[in-house]
Scaffold this active site. Structure first.
Site, PDB file in Angstrom:
ATOM      1  N   THR A 165      -5.074 -33.368 -19.537  1.00 37.11           N
ATOM      2  CA  THR A 165      -5.036 -34.804 -19.819  1.00 37.11           C
ATOM      3  C   THR A 165      -4.533 -35.128 -21.226  1.00 37.11           C
ATOM      4  O   THR A 165      -4.149 -36.259 -21.496  1.00 37.11           O
ATOM      5  CB  THR A 165      -6.436 -35.415 -19.618  1.00 37.11           C
ATOM      6  OG1 THR A 165      -7.416 -34.534 -20.199  1.00 37.11           O
ATOM      7  CG2 THR A 165      -6.749 -35.585 -18.137  1.00 37.11           C
ATOM      8  N   GLU A 166      -4.570 -34.132 -22.121  1.00 41.97           N
ATOM      9  CA  GLU A 166      -4.038 -34.310 -23.479  1.00 41.97           C
ATOM     10  C   GLU A 166      -3.598 -32.958 -24.009  1.00 41.97           C
ATOM     11  O   GLU A 166      -4.374 -32.001 -24.002  1.00 41.97           O
ATOM     12  CB  GLU A 166      -5.101 -34.869 -24.443  1.00 41.97           C
ATOM     13  CG  GLU A 166      -5.522 -36.297 -24.193  1.00 41.97           C
ATOM     14  CD  GLU A 166      -6.456 -36.814 -25.287  1.00 41.97           C
ATOM     15  OE1 GLU A 166      -6.867 -36.018 -26.157  1.00 41.97           O
ATOM     16  OE2 GLU A 166      -6.770 -38.006 -25.281  1.00 41.97           O
ATOM     17  N   ASN A 167      -2.376 -32.882 -24.467  1.00 41.35           N
ATOM     18  CA  ASN A 167      -1.895 -31.705 -25.196  1.00 41.35           C
ATOM     19  C   ASN A 167      -0.649 -32.121 -25.968  1.00 41.35           C
ATOM     20  O   ASN A 167       0.280 -32.685 -25.388  1.00 41.35           O
ATOM     21  CB  ASN A 167      -1.573 -30.554 -24.231  1.00 41.35           C
ATOM     22  CG  ASN A 167      -1.031 -29.325 -24.948  1.00 41.35           C
ATOM     23  OD1 ASN A 167       0.084 -28.880 -24.695  1.00 41.35           O
ATOM     24  ND2 ASN A 167      -1.811 -28.765 -25.862  1.00 41.35           N
TER      25      ASN A 167
END
Length: 570
Positions: free
Chosen positions: A413-415
């Protein structure tokens, strides 16, 4: 979102002996730093990018929106870098169609965004008022995404709690938040659930709890050391479970969607993989981080190591009960299994070793863990002071999740990575390198059997970065915040990411190197941006017509300097 956990960071040169192992189960003593892997992602793998409401929307007081804790926090002097606020940010509230055009240009399969609770419920309480203008905005955003064949992944809470709930009840310190959040989620399911099939209850609750209620770096800025983070997390976990059950019983059969949570976690690697104390410290670090939330959701209770350490330290302080709250047997059963997928946010890695913190110096979340965090100074760190590029840690974390929680369905979901410099370039070679390394380690994890279904680059746009203001940029697209129109410009990483998506693979060395070369060609010297220079304000009119360039500025400065030298000689 970005994480800004900067407490007790130390830099040490580490010399480690790393050994390889082909063990099937997760093994703390094994770490494969193997070569780049050329291979293909599974069919149907979903590629996306993300954002959040407060960081991008702006329009903080428009069309009936209520105050959030971040509106109030950033309006107090000294809380953010240069006293920056998200009042206007990227003006995403007005420019969402333009941004969807960028998403379409990238050929993304999904777009992750969050719904601002106070935009659709100004006080946070449904019975007080539902703001139909706010509801309409998200309807328009969702419809425009679907019109362009982009799947919406919607986060219900990305840190912008209605201020009324903070003032009236103490926010996440109060158990009443569980029902208020459930009412908000239920309204979202009711209004948007016919079209939204992927819901995330909370984004990175670690930051909400620790930075909001322990260190005070984030809104609401409370410093309830040793207790505040644990109490906030306890209520957040219960709120997540209640929302999952609400969807499961009232909406799932009609809407056929999924509800998960997005947990962020750095990887913790033992300093010495042959030292049992270091291995235990590293596991403790990860359990106090992602395990704090994942273990109750997948197994029904907090990690045993958290219960043991916090319980023991609480007793040493003379407290009758642990500072870590407890779940009743009914609550354990209710919470266990409340995630249809696990969202994973990951940015960086730390080396971990044992460090004892005496209880008589005062207890905090950080001292409860009895660990020291270290970094290797050779790790690249182009932006945020906490964010070092350590791709192999990503694979390690994903394999840990696989073995700890029964190989759940995972969406990244976040990188992503930031830059923090006075002059920002569109030629973001370091970001290309970061994405190349981290996405490849994710591919290796998939090869290991980890059930990763999608990847979300963080973030689509440069945006407001919480207490760091606009000093750090995570975007694939550069935003000129000094220009009232907030124009967006693609960085080189856009072209590189686009090629990964199109291929759904890293085909071979020659082709991947060619991607990088072509991406950087698109931002030759004529495409380098002048970002945080004072001269930008004097060039606003120019930015309407053409992107101002670092190169152009450098030529001008060089010319002036040369004229000065010539005059001096004459």
């Amino acid at each position: 979102m970005m994480l800004s956990h900067r407490v007790g960071r130390a830099c040490h040169v580490l010399v480690l002996v790393l050994c390889l192992s082909a063990a099937e189960d997760f093994d703390w003593s094994a770490n494969n730093h193997d070569s780049f892997y050329y291979g293909t992602f599974p069919n149907g793998f979903s590629w996306g990018a993300g954002s959040s409401a407060y960081q991008t929307e702006g329009a903080w007081d428009k069309d009936g929106k209520g105050l959030s804790i971040w509106d109030v926090f950033t309006h107090k002097k000294g809380k953010t870098f240069l006293n920056d606020t998200g009042d206007s940010s990227c003006e995403g509230y007005y420019k969402f169609k333009d941004d969807i055009s960028l998403i379409k240009e990238l050929n993304l399969n999904h777009y992750r965004f969050s719904i601002s609770w106070p935009r659709i419920m100004p006080t946070g309480i449904r019975s007080d008022h539902v703001n139909e203008k706010g509801v309409k905005y998200y309807n328009a955003l969702i419809d425009e995404l679907l019109k362009n064949n982009i799947t919406p992944i919607v986060t219900l809470y990305h840190w912008d709690l209605p201020q009324v709930l903070q003032e009236k009840y103490g926010g996440w310190q109060n158990i009443s938040m569980i029902n208020y959040f459930n009412d908000f989620a239920n309204l979202c399911f009711e209004r948007y659930g016919d079209r939204v099939k992927y819901w995330i209850t909370f984004n990175n609750p670690w930051s909400v709890a620790v930075e909001g209620y322990e260190t005070g770096e984030h809104a609401p800025g409370l410093k309830l050391r040793g207790t505040g983070a644990y109490r906030a997390a306890h209520h957040i976990i219960k709120a997540h479970a209640k929302v999952w059950h609400t969807y499961d019983t009232q909406w799932r059969n009609k809407q056929r969607g999924m509800v998960g949570i997005s947990l962020s976690g750095d990887w913790g690697e033992p300093v010495d993989i042959t030292n049992q104390k270091d291995i235990e410290a590293a596991e403790r670090y990860v359990q106090f981080y992602i395990g704090w939330f994942a273990t109750p959701i997948f197994h029904g209770d907090y990690p045993q190591v958290m219960k043991d350490f916090i319980g023991r330290k609480s007793a040493q302080q003379g407290l009758g009960t642990s500072r870590l709250p407890t779940f009743s047997s009914q609550e354990k059963s209710y919470i266990k299994g409340t995630s249809d997928f696990l969202g994973v946010g990951h940015f960086t890695t730390r080396y971990i070793t044992q460090k004892n913190f005496p209880f008589n110096r005062g207890s905090t979340y950080f001292s409860d863990r009895d660990v020291a965090e270290l970094v290797d100074p050779r790790w690249p760190d182009p932006g945020s002071e906490w964010l070092y590029s350590v791709p192999w840690g990503f694979r390690r974390l994903l394999n840990f999740i696989k073995t700890q929680y029964g190989n759940p369905v995972i969406f990244i979901t976040e990188n992503g990575v930031s830059e923090k410099m006075m002059c920002t370039e569109l030629c973001d070679d370091w970001r290309i390198q970061y994405y190349k390394g981290y996405i490849n380690e994710m591919l290796k994890a998939i090869r290991d059997g980890v059930n990763v279904k999608g990847y979300t680059a963080w973030s689509l746009l440069d945006k407001f970065e919480w207490d760091e203001g606009y000093s750090e940029r995570f975007g694939l697209y550069y935003v000129d915040f000094k220009n009232k129109n907030k124009p967006r410009y693609p960085k080189a990483s856009v072209q590189f990411y686009k090629r990964i998506i199109k291929s759904n693979a890293f085909p071979n060395q020659r082709e991947v190197e060619n991607w990088k070369m072509k991406a950087t060609e698109t931002c030759s010297t004529s495409n380098q941006l002048l970002a945080a220079d004072p001269l930008t304000s004097h060039m606003e009119m120019v930015t309407e017509v053409v992107v101002p360039t670092v190169c152009t500025l450098c030529i001008l400065i060089s010319a002036v300097f040369l004229m000065f030298l010539l005059r001096k000689r004459n």
